[in-house]
Design a protein around this motif. Structure first.
Motif, PDB file in Angstrom:
ATOM      1  N   HIS A  29     -10.442   0.565  -3.508  1.00 21.75           N
ATOM      2  CA  HIS A  29      -9.204   0.817  -4.114  1.00 21.75           C
ATOM      3  C   HIS A  29      -9.499   1.027  -5.881  1.00 21.75           C
ATOM      4  N   GLU A  89       0.786  -1.193   0.010  1.00 22.79           N
ATOM      5  CA  GLU A  89       0.155   0.000  -0.035  1.00 22.79           C
ATOM      6  C   GLU A  89       0.815   1.276   0.034  1.00 22.79           C
ATOM      7  N   ARG A 139      -4.566   5.072   1.238  1.00 20.74           N
ATOM      8  CA  ARG A 139      -5.726   4.159   1.406  1.00 20.74           C
ATOM      9  C   ARG A 139      -6.818   3.739   0.041  1.00 20.74           C
ATOM     10  N   VAL A 170      -3.339  -3.163  -4.140  1.00 18.50           N
ATOM     11  CA  VAL A 170      -2.411  -4.273  -3.627  1.00 18.50           C
ATOM     12  C   VAL A 170      -2.820  -5.387  -4.002  1.00 18.50           C
TER      13      VAL A 170
END
Length: 254
Positions: free
Chosen positions: A92, A59, A192, A196
């Motif tokens: 994400h 991240e 944030r 990933v």
């Protein structure tokens, strides 16, 4: 967000840039020519990435892949496809296409494991999906300006159509990224919202695909010819992203 033709594209050279040739699709409509940005941002890699993946292991707010290409003129139709593999449960970003006037010009975003959010021109629609525990997810999203119709496919299956931004034109002067969301033109990243995991099989067309064509894209045998794609991708890695072999890959269809 604040919360088919048959010609192969030209390989970029070390000058100010290189043009990807215009081709004609299966219906005889000229595809948009694409400018591969070489001199301005550094030479982009351009290679067949079948059976490889971009690995985003951490991240971060500074690791991403830039797709060093852009359409010459505004988009009135398009389809974006990619495959992702992650165990993230937080929001994400997967694919971010930003212009100077609109950071969410095109955005494929996953707020949680059971939702995909697709943005065009700063507005969005949400597609609810089953939570996957078994492996990678292949998604495609398309949009057409005359009707505003959005289509979405998960692992080759079409979801019910929705509507978004009828009559809009997607700007051509864009920065296109994988793995980060742009809150400003080419920046404004937040750890944030970073991705990933693994991303592969990235394609973009200047038209809506059929379900059969989406199936072909899943096997890296795209038809019609995309604007850019996994078989000839103009990319540049920034930060801690790695190109690795895909242990789950199946051989591409002939």
């Amino acid at each position: 967000m604040q919360h088919g033709g048959s010609r192969v594209p030209l390989v970029p050279h070390s000058g100010a840039g290189a043009w990807v040739r215009g081709v004609r699709g299966d219906m005889g409509t000229p595809q948009l020519r694409l400018l591969v940005l070489a001199g301005l941002f550094g030479l982009a890699a351009l290679e067949d990435l079948v059976n490889q993946v971009f690995v985003f292991p951490w991240e971060t707010k500074d690791s991403y892949v830039v797709l060093r290409a852009k359409p010459e003129q505004p988009l009135l139709n398009f389809t974006v496809c990619l495959r992702s593999y992650t165990d993230l449960t937080r929001p994400h970003s997967l694919f971010s296409y930003a212009t100077e006037t609109q950071d969410d010009e095109i955005l494929l975003f996953k707020p949680k494991p059971t939702e995909y959010r697709f943005h065009v021109g700063g507005k969005s629609v949400t597609f609810r999906v089953p939570e996957s525990f078994l492996g990678s997810e292949h998604v495609c999203a398309s949009w057409e300006s005359p009707t505003g119709i959005v289509r979405f496919w998960l692992n080759g299956k079409a979801w019910p159509r929705k509507g978004l931004q009828q009559g809009y034109a997607v700007g051509a002067e864009a920065v296109i990224l994988l793995g980060q969301e742009q809150d400003t033109f080419g920046g404004g990243f937040k750890a944030r919202h970073s991705f990933v995991g693994e991303i592969s099989d990235v394609y973009m067309w200047d038209r809506e695909l059929t379900t059969g064509e989406v199936g072909a894209a899943m096997y890296n045998t795209p038809s019609p010819t995309p604007i850019f794609g996994w078989r000839n991708l103009p990319y540049k890695i920034h930060g801690k992203v790695y190109l690795k072999g895909d242990p789950r890959a199946s051989p591409a269809l002939p």
